[in-house]
Design a protein around this motif. Structure first.
Motif, PDB file in Angstrom:
ATOM      1  N   THR A 189       0.782  -1.390  -0.087  1.00  0.00           N
ATOM      2  CA  THR A 189      -0.037   0.284   0.267  1.00  0.00           C
ATOM      3  C   THR A 189       1.299   1.205   0.021  1.00  0.00           C
ATOM      4  O   THR A 189       0.158   2.487  -0.071  1.00  0.00           O
ATOM      5  CB  THR A 189      -1.171   0.158   1.309  1.00  0.00           C
ATOM      6  N   GLY A 190       1.907   1.168  -0.516  1.00  0.00           N
ATOM      7  CA  GLY A 190       2.813   2.662  -0.007  1.00  0.00           C
ATOM      8  C   GLY A 190       2.425   3.245  -0.423  1.00  0.00           C
ATOM      9  O   GLY A 190       2.681   4.492  -0.802  1.00  0.00           O
ATOM     10  N   ASP A 191       1.856   2.908  -2.336  1.00  0.00           N
ATOM     11  CA  ASP A 191       1.416   4.677  -3.179  1.00  0.00           C
ATOM     12  C   ASP A 191       0.737   4.953  -3.468  1.00  0.00           C
ATOM     13  O   ASP A 191       0.297   5.532  -4.352  1.00  0.00           O
ATOM     14  CB  ASP A 191       2.279   3.484  -4.482  1.00  0.00           C
ATOM     15  N   MET A 192      -0.108   4.312  -2.372  1.00  0.00           N
ATOM     16  CA  MET A 192      -1.936   4.268  -2.090  1.00  0.00           C
ATOM     17  C   MET A 192      -1.922   5.712  -1.576  1.00  0.00           C
ATOM     18  O   MET A 192      -1.397   6.083  -0.878  1.00  0.00           O
ATOM     19  CB  MET A 192      -2.366   3.276  -1.615  1.00  0.00           C
ATOM     20  N   ASP A 193      -2.898   6.054  -1.964  1.00  0.00           N
ATOM     21  CA  ASP A 193      -3.935   7.126  -1.286  1.00  0.00           C
ATOM     22  C   ASP A 193      -4.095   6.986   0.002  1.00  0.00           C
ATOM     23  O   ASP A 193      -5.452   6.408  -0.037  1.00  0.00           O
ATOM     24  CB  ASP A 193      -5.073   7.886  -2.031  1.00  0.00           C
ATOM     25  N   LYS A 194      -3.670   8.052   0.933  1.00  0.00           N
ATOM     26  CA  LYS A 194      -3.776   6.854   2.464  1.00  0.00           C
ATOM     27  C   LYS A 194      -5.024   8.300   3.204  1.00  0.00           C
ATOM     28  O   LYS A 194      -5.946   7.281   3.726  1.00  0.00           O
ATOM     29  CB  LYS A 194      -3.082   7.454   3.061  1.00  0.00           C
ATOM     30  N   SER A 195      -6.254   8.353   1.862  1.00  0.00           N
ATOM     31  CA  SER A 195      -7.100   8.529   2.748  1.00  0.00           C
ATOM     32  C   SER A 195      -8.078   7.877   1.855  1.00  0.00           C
ATOM     33  O   SER A 195      -9.665   8.494   2.339  1.00  0.00           O
ATOM     34  CB  SER A 195      -7.905  10.614   1.921  1.00  0.00           C
ATOM     35  N   LYS A 196      -7.834   7.040   1.956  1.00  0.00           N
ATOM     36  CA  LYS A 196      -8.969   5.901   1.133  1.00  0.00           C
ATOM     37  C   LYS A 196      -9.085   4.726   1.953  1.00  0.00           C
ATOM     38  O   LYS A 196      -8.612   4.535   3.306  1.00  0.00           O
ATOM     39  CB  LYS A 196      -8.707   5.046  -0.374  1.00  0.00           C
ATOM     40  N   ALA A 197     -11.038   4.465   2.282  1.00  0.00           N
ATOM     41  CA  ALA A 197     -11.239   3.754   3.754  1.00  0.00           C
ATOM     42  C   ALA A 197     -10.455   2.691   2.893  1.00  0.00           C
ATOM     43  O   ALA A 197     -10.661   1.539   1.932  1.00  0.00           O
ATOM     44  CB  ALA A 197     -12.468   3.871   2.993  1.00  0.00           C
ATOM     45  N   VAL A 198     -10.125   1.771   4.372  1.00  0.00           N
ATOM     46  CA  VAL A 198     -10.069   0.132   4.438  1.00  0.00           C
ATOM     47  C   VAL A 198     -10.991  -0.330   5.110  1.00  0.00           C
ATOM     48  O   VAL A 198     -11.311   0.054   6.852  1.00  0.00           O
ATOM     49  CB  VAL A 198      -8.472   0.209   5.028  1.00  0.00           C
ATOM     50  N   TYR A 199     -11.282  -1.849   5.024  1.00  0.00           N
ATOM     51  CA  TYR A 199     -12.303  -2.404   5.478  1.00  0.00           C
ATOM     52  C   TYR A 199     -11.914  -4.036   5.612  1.00  0.00           C
ATOM     53  O   TYR A 199     -11.386  -4.173   5.421  1.00  0.00           O
ATOM     54  CB  TYR A 199     -13.839  -2.424   4.572  1.00  0.00           C
ATOM     55  N   GLN A 259      -0.590   2.985  11.283  1.00  0.00           N
ATOM     56  CA  GLN A 259       0.279   2.838  11.261  1.00  0.00           C
ATOM     57  C   GLN A 259       0.750   2.921  10.287  1.00  0.00           C
ATOM     58  O   GLN A 259       1.940   3.962   9.598  1.00  0.00           O
ATOM     59  CB  GLN A 259       0.941   2.105  12.628  1.00  0.00           C
ATOM     60  N   SER A 260       0.009   2.565   8.671  1.00  0.00           N
ATOM     61  CA  SER A 260       0.721   2.482   7.062  1.00  0.00           C
ATOM     62  C   SER A 260      -0.088   3.972   7.016  1.00  0.00           C
ATOM     63  O   SER A 260       0.275   4.149   6.137  1.00  0.00           O
ATOM     64  CB  SER A 260      -0.103   1.171   7.172  1.00  0.00           C
ATOM     65  N   GLY A 261      -0.907   4.567   7.686  1.00  0.00           N
ATOM     66  CA  GLY A 261      -0.749   6.079   7.159  1.00  0.00           C
ATOM     67  C   GLY A 261      -2.245   6.017   6.841  1.00  0.00           C
ATOM     68  O   GLY A 261      -1.964   7.425   6.227  1.00  0.00           O
ATOM     69  N   PHE A 262      -2.737   4.785   6.533  1.00  0.00           N
ATOM     70  CA  PHE A 262      -4.477   5.470   6.230  1.00  0.00           C
ATOM     71  C   PHE A 262      -5.622   5.867   7.724  1.00  0.00           C
ATOM     72  O   PHE A 262      -5.131   5.460   8.843  1.00  0.00           O
ATOM     73  CB  PHE A 262      -5.113   3.986   6.234  1.00  0.00           C
ATOM     74  N   THR A 263      -6.213   7.365   7.221  1.00  0.00           N
ATOM     75  CA  THR A 263      -6.599   7.585   8.125  1.00  0.00           C
ATOM     76  C   THR A 263      -8.387   7.053   8.147  1.00  0.00           C
ATOM     77  O   THR A 263      -9.116   7.228   9.457  1.00  0.00           O
ATOM     78  CB  THR A 263      -7.231   9.081   7.818  1.00  0.00           C
ATOM     79  N   LYS A 264      -8.774   6.293   7.567  1.00  0.00           N
ATOM     80  CA  LYS A 264     -10.241   6.067   7.421  1.00  0.00           C
ATOM     81  C   LYS A 264     -10.007   4.195   7.286  1.00  0.00           C
ATOM     82  O   LYS A 264      -9.797   3.501   6.545  1.00  0.00           O
ATOM     83  CB  LYS A 264     -10.718   6.527   5.983  1.00  0.00           C
ATOM     84  N   ALA A 265     -10.778   4.145   8.515  1.00  0.00           N
ATOM     85  CA  ALA A 265     -10.955   1.494   8.709  1.00  0.00           C
ATOM     86  C   ALA A 265     -11.802   1.706   9.574  1.00  0.00           C
ATOM     87  O   ALA A 265     -12.619   2.518  10.043  1.00  0.00           O
ATOM     88  CB  ALA A 265      -9.557   1.228   9.047  1.00  0.00           C
ATOM     89  N   SER A 266     -12.262   0.526   8.508  1.00  0.00           N
ATOM     90  CA  SER A 266     -13.855   0.375   9.242  1.00  0.00           C
ATOM     91  C   SER A 266     -14.219  -1.265   9.309  1.00  0.00           C
ATOM     92  O   SER A 266     -13.528  -2.036   8.661  1.00  0.00           O
ATOM     93  CB  SER A 266     -14.837   0.580   8.375  1.00  0.00           C
TER      94      SER A 266
END
Length: 70
Positions: free
Chosen positions: A28-38, A59-66
């Motif tokens: 996920t290094g190059d992914m948009d970290k504002s995308k939701a992760v489910y 910790q990987s930088g994602f701000t949205k997790a559900s």
């Protein structure tokens, strides 16, 4: 997705709880970290294992997790 045997399935690959953090960061290094992760979690999994996955995602930088339950 995490199953009741604590195998983590992400992007057509399978990981253990130990191997997932590094693999997730690499994939996920190059992914948009504002995308939701489910997270799909089996309802029999202990709470701390689900929280561990949330922590890795954050910790990987994602701000949205559900969380979702199977």
């Amino acid at each position: 997705e995490i199953d009741k045997e604590l195998n983590i399935h992400y992007n057509n690959s399978d990981y253990t709880m130990d191997s997932f953090p590094d693999a997730f960061r690499l994939k996920t290094g190059d992914m948009d970290k504002s995308k939701a992760v489910y997270i799909n979690a089996d309802k029999e999994i202990a709470y701390e294992n689900v929280i561990y996955l949330l922590k890795v995602i954050k910790q990987s930088g994602f701000t949205k997790a559900s969380l979702l339950t199977l």
